[in-house]
Design a protein around this motif. Structure first.
Motif, short mmCIF file in Angstrom:
data_model
loop_
_atom_site.label_atom_id
_atom_site.label_comp_id
_atom_site.label_asym_id
_atom_site.label_seq_id
_atom_site.Cartn_x
_atom_site.Cartn_y
_atom_site.Cartn_z
N ALA A 127 -90.86 17.45 37.64
CA ALA A 127 -90.18 16.57 36.70
C ALA A 127 -88.74 16.97 36.45
CB ALA A 127 -90.94 16.52 35.37
N ALA A 128 -88.37 18.21 36.78
CA ALA A 128 -87.00 18.67 36.54
C ALA A 128 -85.98 17.86 37.31
CB ALA A 128 -86.88 20.15 36.89
N GLU A 129 -86.39 17.29 38.44
CA GLU A 129 -85.44 16.52 39.24
C GLU A 129 -84.89 15.33 38.45
OE1 GLU A 129 -85.06 14.48 43.68
OE2 GLU A 129 -87.01 15.18 42.97
N ARG A 130 -85.70 14.77 37.56
CA ARG A 130 -85.24 13.62 36.77
C ARG A 130 -84.06 14.00 35.88
NH1 ARG A 130 -88.37 11.56 32.86
NH2 ARG A 130 -89.94 13.19 32.82
N TYR A 131 -83.99 15.25 35.47
CA TYR A 131 -82.96 15.69 34.55
C TYR A 131 -81.83 16.45 35.24
CZ TYR A 131 -86.74 14.79 31.24
OH TYR A 131 -87.76 14.20 30.53
N HIS A 132 -82.12 17.06 36.39
CA HIS A 132 -81.14 17.98 36.99
C HIS A 132 -80.78 17.64 38.44
CE1 HIS A 132 -81.60 20.56 33.49
NE2 HIS A 132 -82.92 20.53 33.65
N ALA A 133 -81.12 16.45 38.92
CA ALA A 133 -80.78 16.09 40.30
C ALA A 133 -79.26 16.18 40.50
CB ALA A 133 -81.27 14.67 40.60
N ARG A 134 -78.85 16.73 41.64
CA ARG A 134 -77.43 16.85 41.95
C ARG A 134 -77.24 16.85 43.45
NH1 ARG A 134 -74.45 22.31 42.22
NH2 ARG A 134 -73.97 21.28 44.18
N PRO A 135 -76.05 16.49 43.93
CA PRO A 135 -75.80 16.52 45.38
C PRO A 135 -75.96 17.93 45.93
CG PRO A 135 -74.08 15.29 44.23
CD PRO A 135 -74.89 15.97 43.17
#
Length: 303
Positions: free
Chosen positions: A246-254
């Motif tokens: 679930a962290a990807e929803r908050y911390h996704a980055r290139p």
């Protein structure tokens, strides 16, 4: 009107079905019917239209419903406040969290908690992973949701609030980024980045192991103070690091790709509180959570 009459009338007005009303109130169906007939005799007009197929409010019943709903809410608030005062659920409850999705859940529960216990304020604040137990031991927070495992003699472990599938953050140009999944054995083939600080060794060994299940050594890279620094280092190609899905929803980055693990246990976020500091506020908040939060299985769409 007595309170049981108000509850019976409003429940039937909502359900529009005598059997469901009796089941919901835990009363015999005949008792429900008797209570409604008594009200109708007292008021002098029918409150419900009854046929073999349906139950519906009459205009008088509809008006009574609209007038009684605020009364029921006021009664419930008065009872809740009396119960809260009697149980000591007043003052301020400060709750710590270490991940964004946990904060989201806690804020939702806090809204319900405040409405139920209006004399108790809830404050939510972030606890950094480099000092996971410092704030709760100092009294800065009274209750905390943190990543398991926790094995501290002065802290009580409460229930798990959230369980999330474990993934591996990898640089987008890393060979792992092209895979559908990775295994714990794959960690031996890349540099593992971790956090540093006042973190128990058993916790680090669980989340940032030194060897694979088969005993192969896992190379370690830089250890950082803040978890978000790990994210930046991964994006710069300095290594890989575990996270919750679930962290990807908050911390996704290139520059960072999130790859699921095949065989790693989920990351569990559970309540902890000082054993010597347990009180009614803490118990009430923890007990409230299951009725507000829907259980989520790992892999459903966390640091």
């Amino acid at each position: 009107m007595e309170r049981h009459e108000i509850e019976t009338f409003l429940t039937l007005a909502e359900e529009l079905h005598f059997r469901r009303t009796s089941e919901r109130l835990g009363l015999a169906q005949g008792r429900v019917s008797q209570t409604i007939k008594k009200l109708e005799r007292r008021i002098g007009v029918p409150l419900f239209e009854r046929t073999s197929r349906r139950v519906a409010l009459t205009p008088t019943g509809q008006q009574l419903r609209e007038d009684l709903l605020p009364v029921r809410r006021q009664l419930q608030r008065a009872i809740d406040r009396a119960v809260a005062t009697g149980r000591g659920i007043t003052g301020v409850l400060r709750i710590g969290y270490s991940s964004a999705m946990v904060a989201e859940i806690l804020l939702k529960v806090a809204d319900t908690f405040r409405s139920r216990y209006p004399d108790c304020e809830v404050e939510i604040e972030e606890v950094q992973l480099f000092d996971p137990f410092g704030p709760i031991r100092s009294g800065q927070v009274h209750l905390q949701v943190t990543e398991r495992p926790v094995d501290e003699p002065d802290l009580t472990l409460g229930p798990v609030l959230l369980s999330e599938r474990r993934v591996l953050m990898v640089p987008t140009r890393h060979p792992f980024a092209q895979r559908a999944s990775v295994s714990l054995e794959d960690l031996a083939e890349s540099k593992l980045l971790s956090v540093a600080g006042s973190v128990p060794q058993y916790w680090l060994d669980h989340h940032y192991p030194r060897q694979t299940p088969q005993g192969r050594p896992i190379p370690h890279g830089q250890a950082t103070t803040y978890w978000t620094e790990l994210l930046n280092l991964v994006g710069m190609g300095k290594g890989v690091s575990p996270a919750s899905e679930a962290a990807e929803r908050y911390h996704a980055r290139p520059g960072v790709t999130w790859v699921p693990f095949q065989n790693a246990p989920p990351i569990e976020y559970g309540f902890i509180w000082p054993t010597s500091g347990e009180n009614a506020r803490i118990r009430a908040f923890v007990e409230l959570c299951p009725s507000v939060v829907r259980p989520r299985t790992p892999g459903a769409a966390g640091k």
